[in-house]
Design a protein around this motif. Structure first.
Motif, mmCIF file in Angstrom:
data_model
loop_
_atom_site.group_PDB
_atom_site.id
_atom_site.type_symbol
_atom_site.label_atom_id
_atom_site.label_comp_id
_atom_site.label_asym_id
_atom_site.label_seq_id
_atom_site.Cartn_x
_atom_site.Cartn_y
_atom_site.Cartn_z
ATOM 1 N N ILE A 1 -22.976 95.743 56.725
ATOM 2 C CA ILE A 1 -22.672 96.222 55.402
ATOM 3 C C ILE A 1 -22.755 97.923 54.709
ATOM 4 C CG2 ILE A 1 -22.234 95.593 52.614
ATOM 5 C CD1 ILE A 1 -23.800 92.770 53.680
ATOM 6 N N LYS A 2 -23.504 97.811 55.071
ATOM 7 C CA LYS A 2 -23.534 99.770 55.252
ATOM 8 C C LYS A 2 -22.019 100.343 56.161
ATOM 9 C CE LYS A 2 -27.910 100.837 54.394
ATOM 10 N NZ LYS A 2 -29.682 101.556 54.854
ATOM 11 N N ASP A 3 -21.633 100.399 56.437
ATOM 12 C CA ASP A 3 -20.960 100.824 58.116
ATOM 13 C C ASP A 3 -19.214 99.780 56.724
ATOM 14 O OD1 ASP A 3 -22.475 101.589 59.730
ATOM 15 O OD2 ASP A 3 -22.029 99.911 61.498
ATOM 16 N N PHE A 4 -18.932 99.043 56.868
ATOM 17 C CA PHE A 4 -18.384 98.691 55.562
ATOM 18 C C PHE A 4 -18.302 99.670 54.076
ATOM 19 C CE2 PHE A 4 -18.662 93.586 57.128
ATOM 20 C CZ PHE A 4 -18.323 93.984 58.178
ATOM 21 N N ILE A 5 -18.998 100.014 53.711
ATOM 22 C CA ILE A 5 -19.219 100.600 52.437
ATOM 23 C C ILE A 5 -19.057 101.904 52.790
ATOM 24 C CG2 ILE A 5 -20.335 101.708 50.627
ATOM 25 C CD1 ILE A 5 -22.335 99.761 51.022
#
Ligand code: NAD
Ligand code: UDX
Length: 473
Positions: free
Chosen positions: A354-358
């Protein structure tokens, strides 16, 4: 023969709580007091909503609490009254200083040991329950012996815990083995027997293994490293499967049918998480480096490297499949815990993903049946650094009450945790598909859904270790 009547457990966490609750449950003649410096945690243990979710835990705790099982912040009193003390405090990876990012932070073990040394007024058996580097018992011994007198004697045992979260109560009630390490002296072996006698209230004698202290300490790191190694091995094969048309489930099944290999821990995934595997392997890597064994260190380190690669590979695949951009797209993430049947999020693959998606400016809608909203926001935010990322996280993240809500108007669904309720015989994927933007993509990081069933509904399905090449000549 030493008979234990009173046990104290220092550390009311995922291990101390369930482990000592089961001892109280199985040994009604022993008083068990679990203590912690965290008053909120202790208050929760004394309430109707326990601080951790673990199937079967409520029953065990509610049956023995305030009979022979107590939760308290009065560490000193519990130490003084105990014959045997479990040290079950956290041993996270060091964040700074020598060995940062690898070595175990033993500050909590040391402070608990010092407390015992300071306040004990009678002899004690002190048991390392925390996972620690090999030879930590020696440091504990030095601290305790510096405070021992003619009247007060300390025996130190190593009794690592092998429970897995989500199945902790079952694992504790019917363990594969209980391991107890001791100094091979008459006193050490007497203490070892006293602890074995406790477990033998319910564990068959042949499952209680006794070894020397250092074998016991190292066995814990070794067992976790070998389990994680199997996952990294199958995950490495999943990349080959995707490129060739081999199916990772079929490969794992074919390999696992060899009785020398066995079928467990061969499930390919988006990467292992949890508070133990990475930490304990890094701990083993550091130990190997300290022992001047660089080849051994790099061998084990590769297990962690492969795990990071698997997470990044999964993210790259999602971005590539969604036409090389996820900016402003809505991604529904099913599951946030590091595995099913727990609310624990430590080192969960969901955090990295999710950090990568953000970072890619996507909108992420998250649903997990057991993880609190605040925990999700805390895990995704770097509030300790120079820049507080929490506002950015709140802008990009929506926490949902159901999988349907998360998937509404989404461009893709990503299955991160293998909760049973996400299976295709439990969740109405037809309804999910109807609510999504088209083309509707589904990425399964847990090999949970039947790809042909979902393809027939219209989904563009992408499963770890599987590819449409599978059906080609
Ligand atoms: P945790 O963080 O859930 O719990 C540790 C508790 O110890 C915390 O509540 C903390 O407040 C308390 N504590 C720390 N120092 C203290 C002190 N001086 N006095 C009193 N309380 C103190 O950690 P956990 O997951 O229970 O893990 C504990 C140990 O068990 C670790 O070494 C871990 O590697 C090992 N272990 C964990 C698992 C698992 O599945 N979580 C399994 C096997 C072994
Ligand atoms: C682990 C060990 O299993 C346990 O013996 C030890 O005491 C603590 O560490 P835990 O981390 O609670 O337990 O759960 P585990 O079931 O081992 O799963 C760890 C991670 O590996 C999870 O993210 C899980 O989803 C993943 N996993 C597990 C796989 O990806 N594939 C598998 O085949 C098994």
């Amino acid at each position: 023969m030493t008979i234990i009547k009173n046990i104290c457990c220092i550390g009311a966490g995922y291990v101390g709580g369930p482990t000592c609750a089961v001892i109280a449950y199985k040994c009604p003649d022993i008083k068990v007091t679990i203590v912690d410096v965290n008053p909120t945690r202790i208050a929760a243990w004394n309430s109707n909503k326990l601080p951790i979710y673990e199937p079967g835990l409520d029953k065990v705790v509610f049956e023995r609490r305030n009979k022979n099982l107590f939760f308290s912040t009065n560490v000193d009193e519990a130490i003084q009254q105990a014959d045997l003390i479990f040290v079950s405090v956290n041993t996270p990876t060091k964040k700074s200083g020598i060995g940062a990012g690898r070595a175990a932070d033993l500050a909590y073990v040391e402070s608990a040991t010092r407390r015992i040394a300071q306040v004990a007024k009678s002899s004690k058996i002190v048991v390392e329950k925390s996972t620690v580097p090999c030879r930590t018992a020696q440091s504990m011994r030095t601290i305790l012996e510096a405070n021992a007198t003619k009247e007060i004697h300390f025996d130190i045992l190593s009794n690592p815990e092998f429970l897995a979260e989500g199945t902790a109560i079952q694992d504790l009630l019917t363990p594969d083995r209980v391991l107890i390490g001791a100094l091979q002296t008459p006193e050490g072996m007497k203490a070892q027997q006293a602890l074995a006698d406790i477990y033998m209230h319910w564990v068959p004698k042949d499952k209680v293994i006794t070894t020397n202290l250092w074998s016991s300490e190292l066995s814990k790191l070794a067992a976790n490293a070998m389990l994680a190694q199997r996952i990294s091995s199958v995950n490495a094969l999943s990349a080959i499967c995707e490129a060739t048309g081999a199916d990772v489930d079929e490969v794992a099944y074919a390999c696992g049918r060899d009785s020398r290999l066995g079928s467990k821990f061969l499930k390919a995934s988006v990467g292992f998480g949890g508070s133990c595997f990475q930490k304990d392997i890094l701990n083993l890597v550091y130990l190997s480096e300290e022992l001047n064994l660089p080849e051994v260190a790099s061998y084990w380190h590769q297990v962690v490297v492969m795990n990071e690669y698997q997470k990044k590979r999964f993210v790259r695949n999602i971005i590539r499949t969604l036409f090389n951009t996820i900016t402003n797209k809505k991604i529904a993430v099913f599951g946030f815990a590091f595995k099913k049947d727990t609310g624990d999020t430590r080192e969960s693959a969901a955090i990295t993903l999710i950090k990568d998606f953000i970072q890619e400016q996507a909108h992420v809608a998250i649903y997990d049946p057991k993880v609190d909203d605040e925990q999700i926001l805390m895990d995704l935010s770097d509030s300790g650094g120079v820049v507080d990322t929490r506002p950015q996280v709140e802008k990009h993240v929506q926490i949902c009450r159901s999988a349907y809500e998360a998937a509404q108007d989404a461009d893709c669904v990503v299955i991160v945790t293998e909760w049973d309720e996400f299976r295709d015989d439990r969740l109405d994927y037809g309804k999910i598909y109807a609510g999504m933007h088209k083309p509707a993509f589904l990425f399964d990081g847990r090999l949970l859904v039947n790809e042909s069933k979902l393809r027939k509904m219209g989904f563009k399905v992408n499963i770890i270790g599987k590819t449409e090449l599978a059906g080609t000549a």
